[in-house]
Design an enzyme around this catalytic site. Structure first.
Site, PDB file in Angstrom:
ATOM      1  N   LEU A   1       0.849  -1.188   0.000  1.00 41.61           N
ATOM      2  CA  LEU A   1       0.000   0.000   0.000  1.00 41.61           C
ATOM      3  C   LEU A   1       0.884   1.237   0.000  1.00 41.61           C
ATOM      4  CD1 LEU A   1      -3.095   0.770   0.310  1.00 41.61           C
ATOM      5  CD2 LEU A   1      -2.553   1.149   2.706  1.00 41.61           C
TER       6      LEU A   1
ATOM      7  N   ARG B   1       4.294   8.576  -2.356  1.00 39.81           N
ATOM      8  CA  ARG B   1       5.698   8.547  -1.921  1.00 39.81           C
ATOM      9  C   ARG B   1       6.466   7.733  -2.964  1.00 39.81           C
ATOM     10  NH1 ARG B   1       6.346   7.339   4.399  1.00 39.81           N
ATOM     11  NH2 ARG B   1       5.459   5.321   3.850  1.00 39.81           N
TER      12      ARG B   1
ATOM     13  N   ASN C   1      -3.100   4.257  -3.426  1.00 36.25           N
ATOM     14  CA  ASN C   1      -4.191   4.766  -2.587  1.00 36.25           C
ATOM     15  C   ASN C   1      -4.456   6.248  -2.790  1.00 36.25           C
ATOM     16  OD1 ASN C   1      -5.967   3.435  -0.928  1.00 36.25           O
ATOM     17  ND2 ASN C   1      -4.997   4.105   0.955  1.00 36.25           N
TER      18      ASN C   1
ATOM     19  N   ASN D   1      -9.256   6.812  -0.954  1.00 37.71           N
ATOM     20  CA  ASN D   1      -8.118   6.637  -0.077  1.00 37.71           C
ATOM     21  C   ASN D   1      -8.594   5.957   1.207  1.00 37.71           C
ATOM     22  OD1 ASN D   1      -5.754   6.787   1.385  1.00 37.71           O
ATOM     23  ND2 ASN D   1      -5.985   8.957   1.884  1.00 37.71           N
TER      24      ASN D   1
ATOM     25  N   ARG E   1      -5.944  -2.229   1.614  1.00 34.03           N
ATOM     26  CA  ARG E   1      -4.831  -3.156   1.790  1.00 34.03           C
ATOM     27  C   ARG E   1      -5.310  -4.607   1.777  1.00 34.03           C
ATOM     28  NH1 ARG E   1       0.053  -2.757   4.641  1.00 34.03           N
ATOM     29  NH2 ARG E   1      -0.528  -0.722   5.491  1.00 34.03           N
TER      30      ARG E   1
ATOM     31  N   ASP F   1       5.160   0.497   2.201  1.00 31.02           N
ATOM     32  CA  ASP F   1       6.130   0.959   1.207  1.00 31.02           C
ATOM     33  C   ASP F   1       7.429   1.423   1.836  1.00 31.02           C
ATOM     34  OD1 ASP F   1       5.199   3.206   2.430  1.00 31.02           O
ATOM     35  OD2 ASP F   1       4.570   4.252   0.612  1.00 31.02           O
ATOM     36  N   ASP F   2       7.469   1.602   3.155  1.00 38.02           N
ATOM     37  CA  ASP F   2       8.714   1.987   3.810  1.00 38.02           C
ATOM     38  C   ASP F   2       9.275   0.874   4.674  1.00 38.02           C
ATOM     39  OD1 ASP F   2       6.779   2.012   5.713  1.00 38.02           O
ATOM     40  OD2 ASP F   2       7.218   3.999   6.505  1.00 38.02           O
TER      41      ASP F   2
ATOM     42  N   GLU G   1      -6.246  -0.510  10.738  1.00 36.84           N
ATOM     43  CA  GLU G   1      -6.620  -1.646   9.885  1.00 36.84           C
ATOM     44  C   GLU G   1      -5.857  -2.904  10.279  1.00 36.84           C
ATOM     45  OE1 GLU G   1      -2.806  -0.583   8.052  1.00 36.84           O
ATOM     46  OE2 GLU G   1      -4.410   0.493   9.075  1.00 36.84           O
ATOM     47  N   ASP G   2      -4.637  -2.749  10.791  1.00 40.08           N
ATOM     48  CA  ASP G   2      -3.877  -3.915  11.220  1.00 40.08           C
ATOM     49  C   ASP G   2      -4.456  -4.513  12.490  1.00 40.08           C
ATOM     50  OD1 ASP G   2      -3.275  -1.654  12.608  1.00 40.08           O
ATOM     51  OD2 ASP G   2      -1.093  -1.892  12.548  1.00 40.08           O
TER      52      ASP G   2
END
Length: 916
Positions: free
Chosen positions: A665, A669, A694, A720, A725, A742-743, A829-830
């Protein structure tokens, strides 16, 4: 004169002096000339002739030997240098000759290798031809022994189908004798045609709320079709009526037979009567229904046809959705009252309210069924008077009782009053009607519905009662069904149940209520799912989310991050060079409905369930139905443990070939995203990367995406949302999903270790950063904690493996209120996924390695660094607990570390994992 003479002499003297001086200068010049010219000549001659003497010892200026010359001190250094240079030149010359010889030998070897390569290519080509011929022969052999099967031809009965001969009595109808299977092929998809309620005469008398709710539910069903010629089932709404039906049974029967697709005997028709009140007219009991089945809440024994008719639940929430926040929590297990009952049945009260209960049922006189209720009243009053436990039983209503059928216990008061009492009750008594011929009643169904809604465990007195969908649901897992003669043992029985068992039963009751009874859509879907399961037609697969790919430029050579790729001599597995390998499709679609009917109807949607987890979306796609570790078949080359190198290079296990999909997700960036994608270059067992874009803004046109050796699909989203995810994208063709931010910064060996662990626990979340929840005693609420701890209850899905099955549950089955909360806070969400998986499996997640964070150094600040981040997560946990009714997260101190995975062992030694 003397002065003159002297003057003359003195005047001549300067001239003489000048002359003499000139003579001296000339002589001096001549002398110098002679010296400068003749002396060198004479010296040269002398030096060249004197050294020609035969006596070497008399030489003075001739060349001397080296030993004599080196005796000169200032020349010694030069001599040493000359000697050293001479030696080095000799050595270099020797090396040059050796190298020339080595080059010649290598040239010979190169020529030999070229010849070997050509020979190997020829051998490889021959082997490929042999393999191709062998595969062809194998296919021919299999084709000879296994005939090719194709889908059966779809049958379309004639419109004027006269049907089969009627059975001797419509009351003896069963599926094999009254249902036309030819209209319902296995591949039909179970098409259902719903009659318009306004198309038949008594449709105007239907309850408007019931009619509207029924029409709305039918419109949203995936099975309903507008084409009656292909329908497998025809559904007719016959109740609930707003007013008593003025038609005679004969008139109603004629109107049913006049339905356009009744076809004389009504085969494959289902008459649905949805009750909203405890007193419901059972007007279908006195008419001939032919081969039509009935689904309603009230049945008499001579009317009900087992395995053909359906006992349904009442329709309480016709158009409104239940508010999960108003549903009481499932804990604490014990409530204010051990059990409660409020009801009134005038004709059976007699004098038992004042008299002590008889010692046994044999001492009673009269009709036993009628006397059972008297015995129940006396026993329950005695338990209440004993004050051993706090119970509340009332056999007369303080307010006017609700209308009810004869011999049935009428409901007392309004619904809100009854729910208020059930909220503080551990058990709720449901007494079956005194008339044993009434096997199901709307009043008992209403009591059962309200008890399940409020989390009170139903205790049904009367084993003759038919529970809703009793042939498909194991009610013993959510309720106690006790024969009336055991009324004296009820108190002992319910006190002997442990708290753990009580919580399990309450959770199961909550699941049944939410899934099958809570809304009109669920009730309608459950009725269709029950009929479809009976005739063994596979459910229509749940829909997948269509991935709208964003075009992007690729081709940029991906660099290699030394932190990602430096694995020493550790072989993490093969980098896929062939086309991506999708997980095999689960091929039991046409047999699972006959395997274990109760399995999916009685439990929350679990990872090993092969059956519908919800009547609305009854089945998952074939690749997501099975979370087991394989069929036990091991192809050649799977290995039997393997040495160290073989263990590293192969997955092994019962599924030796498997890949995973990375779902990443991202939100505007691009640089961070490109770096993360490049770090995936060369990752073994990677099927593809699905980038969930997103942002409403598309990627930059000049953005060049890296080529990492596998497809990269950039998916456009509608809005968004962090819920994106976990959408079950159709582009995900593997069971294993690696959800990664993404990081996130993970090494290849860490990812591969996590993948191997997930394959051993496919029903769990397997990830890296662990978190846990804690109870705040001061504020009496739950807290989210990210401190380092030896105990955890969550694994962040920013770097975690999970099965695609849970993506369907998260997106389509999990309560919408949770997804709305995630969108509101853009957070949690996690946590929601961890709640869901723990709720389904009743197992904690698995943490691998000692890593506690996965953020890459130097990346832009993420949302988790906001000061409000943790406050929002505290609120999320408490809100999720309210929705689920309890805290589903489980603590664990189990962590999986690779002890020997990186240990350099000889190839002949076994290399394995150790779990600590």
């Amino acid at each position: 004169m003397l002065r003159n003479g002297g003057g003359t002499g003195n005047g001549a003297q300067p001239w003489v002096l000048r002359w003499s001086n000139r003579i001296r200068l000339t002589w001096l010049s001549f002398t110098l000339f002679v010296i400068l010219v003749f002396f060198p000549l004479i010296a040269h001659y002398y030096l060249t002739t004197i050294d020609e003497s035969e006596e070497a010892g008399k030489r003075i200026f001739g060349p001397r030997p080296d030993s004599e010359l080196c005796e000169v001190k200032h020349v010694q250094d030069l001599c040493r240098i000359r000697e050293s240079v001479s030696e080095e030149l000799l050595q270099l010359e020797s090396k040059r000759q050796d190298l020339n010889g080595e080059i010649a030998r290598l040239n010979l070897k190169i020529e030999a290798c070229k010849k070997s390569i050509e020979n190997a290519k020829q051998d490889l080509l021959q082997l490929k031809n042999v393999i191709s011929q062998t595969e062809h022969s194998y296919k021919e052999l299999m084709a000879q022994n296994q005939p090719k099967l194709s889908l059966p031809v779809r049958l379309f009965p004639d419109k004027d189908d006269t049907g089969l001969p009627l059975p001797k009595s419509h009351r003896s109808c069963r599926l094999h004798s009254c249902f036309d299977y030819s209209r319902c092929p296995l591949t039909s998809g179970f098409p259902v045609y719903v009659y318009d309620a306004d198309s038949y005469a008594w449709g105007a008398a239907l309850d408007p709320l019931v009619k509207q709710a029924f029409a709305t539910s039918a419109k949203s069903s995936i099975y309903v079709t507008d084409n009656p010629s292909i329908a497998c089932l025809y559904v007719v709404l016959v109740g609930e009526l707003q007013e008593p039906l003025s038609l005679t049974p004969g008139d109603l029967e004629r109107q049913l037979h006049a339905l356009p697709y009744w076809r004389k005997d009504g085969h494959n028709h289902l008459l649905v009567h949805l009750s909203r009140k405890s007193l419901t007219q059972n007007f279908l009991s006195n008419i001939s229904l032919g081969r039509a089945a009935v689904a309603q809440s009230t049945f008499f024994e001579n009317q009900y046809r087992p395995s053909f008719d359906l006992v349904t639940s009442p329709l309480v929430h016709a158009l409104s959705e239940p508010n999960f926040l108003e549903v009481p929590p499932q804990v604490p297990v014990k409530r204010k009252y051990l059990f409660t009952f409020q009801g009134e049945k005038v004709e059976s009260l007699h004098s038992s309210l004042q008299e002590a209960p008889p010692r046994s049922f044999e001492e009673m006189e009269g009709d036993p069924p009628a006397d059972y209720d008297d015995r129940i009243i006396g026993t329950l009053k005695a338990v209440q008077d004993s004050r051993l436990d706090r119970v509340l039983v009332e056999f007369t209503c303080k307010n006017h009782p609700q209308p009810s059928l004869p011999t049935e216990w009428a409901l007392c008061g309004e619904r809100e009053e009854r729910l208020k009492l059930l909220r503080v009750s551990t058990f709720a008594l449901v007494i079956a009607p005194g008339d044993g011929r009434m096997v199901a009643s709307a009043g008992c169904g209403m009591r059962l519905f309200e008890a399940l809604e409020m989390g009170a465990i139903p205790v049904v007195l009367g084993d003759q009662a038919r529970m809703p969908y009793h042939d498909l649901i194991h009610w013993s897992e959510a309720a106690l069904i006790i024969p009336k003669p055991r009324i004296t043992e009820v108190h002992f029985l319910i006190r002997s149940i442990s708290d753990n068992d009580l919580l399990v039963m309450r959770r199961q009751g909550r699941f049944l209520w939410e899934t099958y009874f809570s809304t009109a859509e669920n009730v309608f879907g459950t009725i269709l799912a029950a009929l479809r399961t009976r005739i063994q037609i596979p459910a229509t697969p749940i829909r997948e989310e269509l991935a709208q790919e964003i075009p992007h430029k690729s081709g940029k050579a991906a660099g290699t991050d030394p932190n990602m790729a430096d694995n020493g001599d550790l072989d993490l597995g093969p980098v896929e060079t062939e086309p991506p390998y999708a997980s095999p499709r689960y091929l039991r679609n046409f047999t699972f409905t006959a395997a274990d009917t109760f399995h999916g109807w009685n439990r929350p949607p679990g990872p090993f369930h092969l059956f519908p987890h919800t009547p609305l979306d009854p089945a998952l796609p074939s690749e997501a139905k099975f979370l087991g570790s394989g069929t036990g078949f091991r192809p050649i080359g799977g290995g039997a443990g393997g040495s160290g190198k073989e263990f590293q290079a192969a997955l092994g296990g019962n599924v030796p070939r498997e890949q995973f999909t990375v779902v990443m997700l991202t939100y505007e960036r691009e640089e961070v995203l490109m770096n993360s994608l490049e770090r995936l270059n060369g990752l073994p067992y990677l099927n593809k990367v699905v980038v969930v874009w997103n942002s409403p803004k598309p990627p930059s046109d000049d953005l060049l995406w890296p080529d990492i050796g596998v497809p990269i699909m950039v998916v456009r989203t509608e809005k968004n949302s962090l819920n994106n995810r976990f959408l079950p994208w159709d582009a995900i063709e593997t069971e294993a999903i690696l959800s990664i931010d993404d990081d996130a910064h993970l090494r290849h060996d860490e990812i591969m270790f996590g993948f191997r662990v997930w394959r051993e626990a496919r029903d769990r979340i397997v990830g890296f950063p662990g978190r846990y929840h804690a109870w705040d005693v001061n504020h009496q609420s739950w807290l989210y904690n990210s401190n380092y701890s030896c105990e955890l209850s969550m694994v962040l899905t920013g770097a975690a493996f999970f099965h695609k099955y849970y993506a369907y549950l998260y997106s389509y089955v999990m309560p919408q209120a949770i997804r709305d909360m995630v969108d509101e806070y853009i957070n949690c969400e996690d946590i929601a996924m961890n709640f869901l998986v723990s709720h389904i499996t009743r197992k904690p997640p698995i943490k691998v390695t000692s890593r506690w964070t996965f953020r890459c150094p130097g990346c832009p600040q993420a949302l988790s660094h906001d000061d409000s981040h943790f406050h929002e997560r505290h609120k999320c946990i408490n809100f999720f607990v309210k929705v689920y009714g309890y805290m589903p997260l489980l603590y664990t101190q189990f962590r999986v570390d690779s002890v020997l995975f990186k240990t350099r062992l000889p190839h002949d030694k076994t290399k394995c994992f150790k779990f600590i």
